[in-house]
Design an enzyme around this catalytic site. Structure first.
Site: not given
Ligand code: 13P
Length: 284
Positions: A82, A208
């Site tokens: 990520d 998100g």
């Molecule tokens: P959330 O934490 O809002 O679920 O979003 C996760 C995300 O976009 C990781 O990059």
């Protein structure tokens, strides 16, 4: 099933308009639960890891654990890094055999982001690793990366040029979603998704995911967002299930019973997302 490339999972979901959850794991229990839920629902799945977790566990350990655990379930699974602004961490993950990375250069100028993303794509593709690109920082903080303001939305022609010229495999646009918990009802820019689709049809990524409605997921997926990121909701379920179990069993000291109870709650949570995203049955 052996681990599969990110491109394979994204292409099938993109072509067939369903969503694949990219679930942020933080340890063995969360990784096990995400893969177990995928097996139960016959879903392809993306196991996603933040840089913060990589720094705690190490890129190699995560990769070895993923390979072993993914090999035990009969569904396509892929391992993704990520938000990563640090090219050294990307190189470490590529060297350790990860499948995909998000090079997050959204804090750089447009020109620098473009130039560096091109280099990362060239390097990653030599190793068969997919790259997610980001231009406009997603609002909110994700494991220490980002801020509450997010980045300015870039003109469509510049976003399209970024997608085309960098050669990224997927793109994370700013469409009104935010990391963490929403304070009010998010205002989603569906139009932006459709405009990008028309000009440069590359799989788009929803950041998100926690707190978005079923209707929002369905509309985004229909328009072209096969990768849906979920992190915060899993962290909440993880912490709450530990807390609840320990409160309800104050004299129980068998850690495997505790971990089993936590896993059960996580599996139920992840399965429900997989059903909403429509990935259920696509690994059959
Ligand atoms: P959330 O934490 O809002 O679920 O979003 C996760 C995300 O976009 C990781 O990059």
């Amino acid at each position: 099933m052996p681990v599969v490339p990110m491109q394979q999972i994204l292409k099938h979901a993109f072509d067939n308009r369903y969503g694949v959850g990219a679930f942020n794991i933080v340890d063995w229990v969360t990784m096990d639960a995400v893969l177990y839920a995928a097996a139960e629902t016959k879903s392809p799945v993306i196991v996603q890891v933040s840089v913060k977790t990589v720094k705690v566990m190490g890129a190699r350990l995560i990769r070895v654990m993923f390979e072993e655990m993914a090999g035990r379930v009969p569904v396509p699974a892929t391992l993704h890094l990520d938000h990563c602004p640090d090219r050294k961490v990307i190189e470490e993950c590529v060297a350790a055999g990860w499948n995909s990375v998000l090079f997050d250069a959204s804090k750089l100028t447009y020109e620098d982001n473009m130039a560096q993303t091109k280099e990362v794509v060239q390097f990653a593709h030599q190793h068969g690793v997919a790259v997610e690109g980001e231009l406009e920082a997603v609002k909110g903080v994700e494991d220490g990366i980002g801020d509450e303001y997010g980045g300015a939305v870039v003109a469509l022609d510049k976003a399209v040029a970024f997608i085309r010229e960098t050669g990224i495999d997927s793109f994370a646009p700013a469409i009104g979603t935010a990391h963490g918990l929403y304070k009010g009802k998010p205002k989603i820019n569906y139009q932006r998704v459709s405009e990008i689709m028309e000009a440069a049809p590359v799989p788009l990524v929803v950041h998100g995911g926690t707190g978005l409605s079923e209707e929002t997921f369905h509309e985004l997926i229909r328009r072209g967002t096969p990768k849906i990121n979920i992190s915060t909701q899993l962290k909440i379920t993880l912490a709450d299930s530990y807390r609840t179990y320990l409160e309800e069993h104050p004299t129980e000291y068998d850690p495997l019973k505790l971990l089993g109870a936590v896993k059960k709650k996580l599996v139920a949570q992840v399965e429900s997302f997989m059903r909403i995203f429509g990935s259920e049955g696509h690994a059959a």
